[in-house]
Enzyme design. Structure first.
Site, PDB file in Angstrom:
ATOM      1  N   ARG A 164      26.697  43.171 -41.623  1.00 55.69           N
ATOM      2  CA  ARG A 164      26.851  41.719 -41.387  1.00 55.69           C
ATOM      3  C   ARG A 164      27.118  40.978 -42.702  1.00 55.69           C
ATOM      4  O   ARG A 164      26.652  39.865 -42.909  1.00 55.69           O
ATOM      5  CB  ARG A 164      25.610  41.114 -40.709  1.00 55.69           C
ATOM      6  N   SER A 235      22.707  36.461 -30.926  1.00 56.76           N
ATOM      7  CA  SER A 235      21.533  36.882 -31.714  1.00 56.76           C
ATOM      8  C   SER A 235      21.274  35.847 -32.794  1.00 56.76           C
ATOM      9  O   SER A 235      22.169  35.532 -33.584  1.00 56.76           O
ATOM     10  CB  SER A 235      21.794  38.224 -32.386  1.00 56.76           C
ATOM     11  N   GLU A 331      20.817  35.283 -38.490  1.00 53.43           N
ATOM     12  CA  GLU A 331      22.227  35.681 -38.464  1.00 53.43           C
ATOM     13  C   GLU A 331      23.077  34.405 -38.368  1.00 53.43           C
ATOM     14  O   GLU A 331      24.167  34.310 -38.910  1.00 53.43           O
ATOM     15  CB  GLU A 331      22.465  36.582 -37.253  1.00 53.43           C
TER      16      GLU A 331
HETATM   17  P1  NAP Z   1      20.591  47.082 -29.202  1.00 51.41           P
HETATM   18  O1  NAP Z   1      21.645  47.997 -28.715  1.00 51.41           O
HETATM   19  O2  NAP Z   1      19.380  46.842 -28.376  1.00 51.41           O
HETATM   20  O3  NAP Z   1      20.169  47.522 -30.662  1.00 51.41           O
HETATM   21  C1  NAP Z   1      19.165  46.791 -31.350  1.00 51.41           C
HETATM   22  C2  NAP Z   1      19.148  47.233 -32.803  1.00 51.41           C
HETATM   23  O4  NAP Z   1      18.885  48.627 -32.875  1.00 51.41           O
HETATM   24  C3  NAP Z   1      20.447  46.980 -33.550  1.00 51.41           C
HETATM   25  O5  NAP Z   1      20.142  46.629 -34.868  1.00 51.41           O
HETATM   26  C4  NAP Z   1      21.114  48.324 -33.527  1.00 51.41           C
HETATM   27  O6  NAP Z   1      21.897  48.568 -34.669  1.00 51.41           O
HETATM   28  C5  NAP Z   1      19.945  49.282 -33.556  1.00 51.41           C
HETATM   29  N1  NAP Z   1      20.303  50.507 -32.855  1.00 51.41           N
HETATM   30  C6  NAP Z   1      20.263  50.737 -31.522  1.00 51.41           C
HETATM   31  N2  NAP Z   1      20.652  52.000 -31.261  1.00 51.41           N
HETATM   32  C7  NAP Z   1      20.979  52.555 -32.434  1.00 51.41           C
HETATM   33  C8  NAP Z   1      21.462  53.832 -32.821  1.00 51.41           C
HETATM   34  N3  NAP Z   1      21.690  54.784 -31.906  1.00 51.41           N
HETATM   35  N4  NAP Z   1      21.698  54.061 -34.138  1.00 51.41           N
HETATM   36  C9  NAP Z   1      21.469  53.085 -35.064  1.00 51.41           C
HETATM   37  N5  NAP Z   1      21.016  51.869 -34.754  1.00 51.41           N
HETATM   38  C10 NAP Z   1      20.766  51.595 -33.475  1.00 51.41           C
HETATM   39  O7  NAP Z   1      21.257  45.686 -29.580  1.00 51.41           O
HETATM   40  P2  NAP Z   1      21.567  44.358 -28.739  1.00 51.41           P
HETATM   41  O8  NAP Z   1      20.789  43.275 -29.336  1.00 51.41           O
HETATM   42  O9  NAP Z   1      21.532  44.624 -27.270  1.00 51.41           O
HETATM   43  O10 NAP Z   1      23.084  44.079 -29.127  1.00 51.41           O
HETATM   44  C11 NAP Z   1      24.106  44.965 -28.682  1.00 51.41           C
HETATM   45  C12 NAP Z   1      24.997  45.317 -29.856  1.00 51.41           C
HETATM   46  O11 NAP Z   1      25.691  44.152 -30.275  1.00 51.41           O
HETATM   47  C13 NAP Z   1      24.209  45.829 -31.072  1.00 51.41           C
HETATM   48  O12 NAP Z   1      24.931  46.869 -31.648  1.00 51.41           O
HETATM   49  C14 NAP Z   1      24.140  44.605 -31.956  1.00 51.41           C
HETATM   50  O13 NAP Z   1      24.012  44.945 -33.330  1.00 51.41           O
HETATM   51  C15 NAP Z   1      25.476  43.961 -31.640  1.00 51.41           C
HETATM   52  N6  NAP Z   1      25.537  42.536 -31.937  1.00 51.41           N
HETATM   53  C16 NAP Z   1      26.343  42.139 -32.967  1.00 51.41           C
HETATM   54  C17 NAP Z   1      26.447  40.820 -33.317  1.00 51.41           C
HETATM   55  C18 NAP Z   1      27.327  40.433 -34.464  1.00 51.41           C
HETATM   56  O14 NAP Z   1      28.088  41.214 -34.985  1.00 51.41           O
HETATM   57  N7  NAP Z   1      27.249  39.228 -34.911  1.00 51.41           N
HETATM   58  C19 NAP Z   1      25.736  39.864 -32.605  1.00 51.41           C
HETATM   59  C20 NAP Z   1      24.946  40.285 -31.536  1.00 51.41           C
HETATM   60  C21 NAP Z   1      24.840  41.635 -31.222  1.00 51.41           C
HETATM   61  P3  NAP Z   1      23.250  47.753 -35.038  1.00 51.41           P
HETATM   62  O15 NAP Z   1      22.778  46.405 -35.434  1.00 51.41           O
HETATM   63  O16 NAP Z   1      23.816  48.531 -36.174  1.00 51.41           O
HETATM   64  O17 NAP Z   1      24.080  47.797 -33.832  1.00 51.41           O
END
Ligand code: NAP
Length: 339
Positions: A164, A235, A331
């Protein structure tokens, strides 16, 4: 170039809060960016760029300055043997691009489907989801440097990309005009994240970028609020990376706490603490809540002010610190960022 006056920032941001901007200048051509900056200098006002406003908290007092909206929206695709080069203007909607690329059967963006915002905003915080980051497909970012009045191209390795993170987040004189991506003609699905693996187990094998992007959109629609129905910026906090020692200590306290090791320590899904430890899912103070389906997401209702959202965010961060010792960062970015 279109100039509008006294425009509520609430109408330009998805959290739907924020007072009036003195001027909003819509740049529909690259030359408009220079003209908009000249206009700000003439008016002796600061300026700041705003995309779709999906990751910002705009101040109640508004902005006595010039908001630049970068709305150029051309896309070109050049076919090479093993890949396709896409050069895309900053004003194109990110998810429309993912859809178009998916329809062409190209690989690299499918896990990033459904993220709100523009192509121009995508490198700024190096958007990422389900194991992919936009930096993995970016070859170059073309900017107008307002400090030198020149157009400059940054190659991927010069963009300062991290989790990020990028140089564009910190150097606000760089106005992104277009982004060039390299997309693979043949690719392999990356479905390691729990939600995607579960979707595949239930719905059947996902073999194309289009099918994966549609699955991602469906998964996100179940967890994240619809921007048309709720005031939200997705988020609100970043998932923090803590030391291995702190993680081991917290794991003794909170047995089920997930942790994902990375090069800096262990990344924690902070929604776990908010949801399972603090039981804050759906928690409300006045006109601001934690979304019922996802504890990392804040939702503002009609009548909420930026101050309400700000104070709510601070009180949540304080609770996380008290229960876990973790300092969480936002964020969502404060607006305006003046130059
Ligand atoms: P999630 O899938 O519940 O994951 C929550 C956190 O755990 C995130 O930090 C994710 O890493 C980490 N995680 C989960 N599985 C993983 C794995 N197999 N290996 C490494 N790290 C893992 O997340 P959520 O809140 O439902 O969101 C869905 C996805 O959208 C996530 O990947 C989240 O990061 C992304 N997202 C991105 C933005 C943005 O770019 N601004 C905003 C909202 C959500 P990561 O953070 O590396 O994915």
């Amino acid at each position: 170039m279109i100039i509008r006056e006294h425009v509520p920032l609430a109408s330009l941001t998805t959290l739907k809060v924020g007072g009036p901007a003195r001027f909003v200048v819509e740049c529909v051509h690259e030359n408009d960016v220079r003209a908009a900056l000249a206009f700000a200098y003439e008016q002796n006002l600061p300026w700041s760029v705003l995309g779709e406003g999906s990751n910002v908290l705009a101040a109640d007092e508004g902005y006595n300055g010039v908001v630049l909206r970068i709305l150029m929206h051309t896309c070109t695709f050049e076919e090479r043997a093993e890949h396709v080069i896409a050069t895309v203007d900053a004003g194109v909607s990110w998810d429309e691009l993912v859809r178009l690329v998916g329809e062409k059967g190209l690989w690299g963006m499918e896990n990033l489907a459904g993220i709100p915002g523009t192509v121009g905003a995508s490198p700024v915080q190096n958007i990422g989801a389900y194991g992919s980051e936009v930096k993995d497909t970016i070859t170059e970012v073309r900017v107008f440097n307002a400090a030198t009045n020149e157009i400059r191209v940054f190659l991927n390795e010069d963009c300062g990309f991290g989790y990020r993170e990028s140089r564009f987040k910190h150097d606000k004189s760089l106005i992104i005009l277009s982004v060039t991506f390299t997309l693979a003609v043949n690719g392999t699905p990356s479905l390691g994240y729990k939600d995607l693996a579960a979707y595949e187990a239930k719905e059947g094998t996902l073999t194309t970028p289009l099918a994966i992007s549609e699955a991602v959109r469906y998964i996100r629609s179940q967890k994240f609020p619809n921007l048309r129905e709720h005031g939200t910026a997705g988020s609100f906090f970043k998932n923090p990376t803590i030391s291995k020692e702190q993680y081991a200590h917290l794991k003794e306290q909170f047995e089920g706490l997930p942790g994902f090791p990375n090069e800096h320590g262990v990344k924690i899904p902070i929604a776990y603490i908010l949801d399972h430890v603090l039981k804050l899912r759906g928690y409300t103070e006045g006109n601001v809540s934690i979304y019922a389906n996802h504890a990392l997401v804040l939702v503002s209702r009609d009548g909420a002010t930026a101050d309400d959202v700000d104070q709510f965010g601070n009180s949540i961060a304080q609770r996380v610190f008290e229960v876990s010792g973790i300092v969480i960062e936002r964020e969502v970015q404060a607006f305006p960022v003046t130059v």
